[in-house]
Design an enzyme around this catalytic site. Sequence first.
Site, PDB file in Angstrom:
ATOM      1  N   ARG A   1     -23.509  -3.310  -4.494  1.00 34.92           N
ATOM      2  CA  ARG A   1     -25.073  -2.936  -5.628  1.00 34.92           C
ATOM      3  C   ARG A   1     -24.845  -1.010  -6.732  1.00 34.92           C
ATOM      4  O   ARG A   1     -25.333  -1.616  -7.157  1.00 34.92           O
ATOM      5  CB  ARG A   1     -25.820  -2.962  -4.208  1.00 34.92           C
ATOM      6  CG  ARG A   1     -26.279  -3.811  -3.654  1.00 34.92           C
ATOM      7  CD  ARG A   1     -27.729  -4.226  -3.320  1.00 34.92           C
ATOM      8  NE  ARG A   1     -27.356  -5.892  -3.151  1.00 34.92           N
ATOM      9  CZ  ARG A   1     -28.449  -6.149  -4.233  1.00 34.92           C
ATOM     10  NH1 ARG A   1     -28.895  -6.506  -4.735  1.00 34.92           N
ATOM     11  NH2 ARG A   1     -28.702  -7.780  -2.510  1.00 34.92           N
TER      12      ARG A   1
ATOM     13  N   LYS B   1       0.690  -1.525   0.621  1.00 33.23           N
ATOM     14  CA  LYS B   1       0.259   0.057   0.008  1.00 33.23           C
ATOM     15  C   LYS B   1       1.304   1.206   0.002  1.00 33.23           C
ATOM     16  O   LYS B   1       1.750   1.192   0.910  1.00 33.23           O
ATOM     17  CB  LYS B   1      -1.135   0.130   1.548  1.00 33.23           C
ATOM     18  CG  LYS B   1      -2.227  -0.908   1.293  1.00 33.23           C
ATOM     19  CD  LYS B   1      -2.774  -1.013   2.184  1.00 33.23           C
ATOM     20  CE  LYS B   1      -4.007  -2.302   2.426  1.00 33.23           C
ATOM     21  NZ  LYS B   1      -5.087  -1.799   1.629  1.00 33.23           N
TER      22      LYS B   1
END
Length: 310
Positions: free
Chosen positions: A181, A96
């Site tokens: 979603r 990272k």
Amino acid sequence: MADDGVVAVYNNNAITDATKKNQIPFSIKVGMAQILRGGTVFEVTTAEQAKIAEEAGASAIVILEPPPFQGAVTRMADPSVIKEIKRAVLIPVMAKARVGHFVEAQILETTGVDYIDESEVLSPADEDHHINKHNFRVPFVCGCRGLGTALMRVREGAALIRIEGDVSGSGNIAETVRNVRSVMGDMRILTNMDDDEVFSFAKKIFAPYDLVAQTKQLGRLPVVHFAAGGIVTPADAALMMQLGCDGVFVGSEIFSSPDPYKSTRAIVQAVRHYNDPLVLVEASCGLVDAMAGLDLSENRDEQYETEGIY
């Protein structure tokens, strides 16, 4: 095709990008990220955890350095730790870097990591700019919470998108589900649009038109997309896959369980066989104790009681 646009390739469909001298074409980086499709990436902090993840069948690991105390500035992992972990495992290694910190990315690339994760989990180095990922030879992973942000990161050179939710380690998957979603729903809406509507839609989500048009053509993001945040059980991982993700990231808290190998192996199996209920039943058996410490915090429960959700 012209060579002055953005490159994004998925399953032999491409739009082009400008390739600089000594740089790997973006299409190659996207292909390197596609290798991870259908896999599980585990966050690790030590070589021991990395070995457990590899033995359990992880497709890759991502190295992070835990903060020395609560609220401390978080940065890239110590390069010596990265080198140690790279020597310990054969699977791909990610590390990272802080958002906008291109020097950290340069250091990580030089250590020989296979992917760089420009992570919002770390303390941001630049509040206004992300890294120009086209300037690097190594593929980048970037996070998003919506379709517009995902395509902006692809424009900057991200070869793998991480749709993320709650990354606090609480085990709350609700925010991740909501964001996955949202991205999948926007893509379905886009796919059914008339071509004339795409311009307005691109403007609405603040995304580059050419990448929005390509997403419409493909019916999916032009790069692989994983889910991250709150995934601590096989059922969580299978849910993300059934919602349309290409893989999952799992936080390092999974290694706090009494049997880390069993917990990591169960999630790997769930991702590989996410549509097979029999495999999911077997993977989920005997994990209650392993997941006991990964529940929602008391503060979150109190918040829900205040809001009248219970």
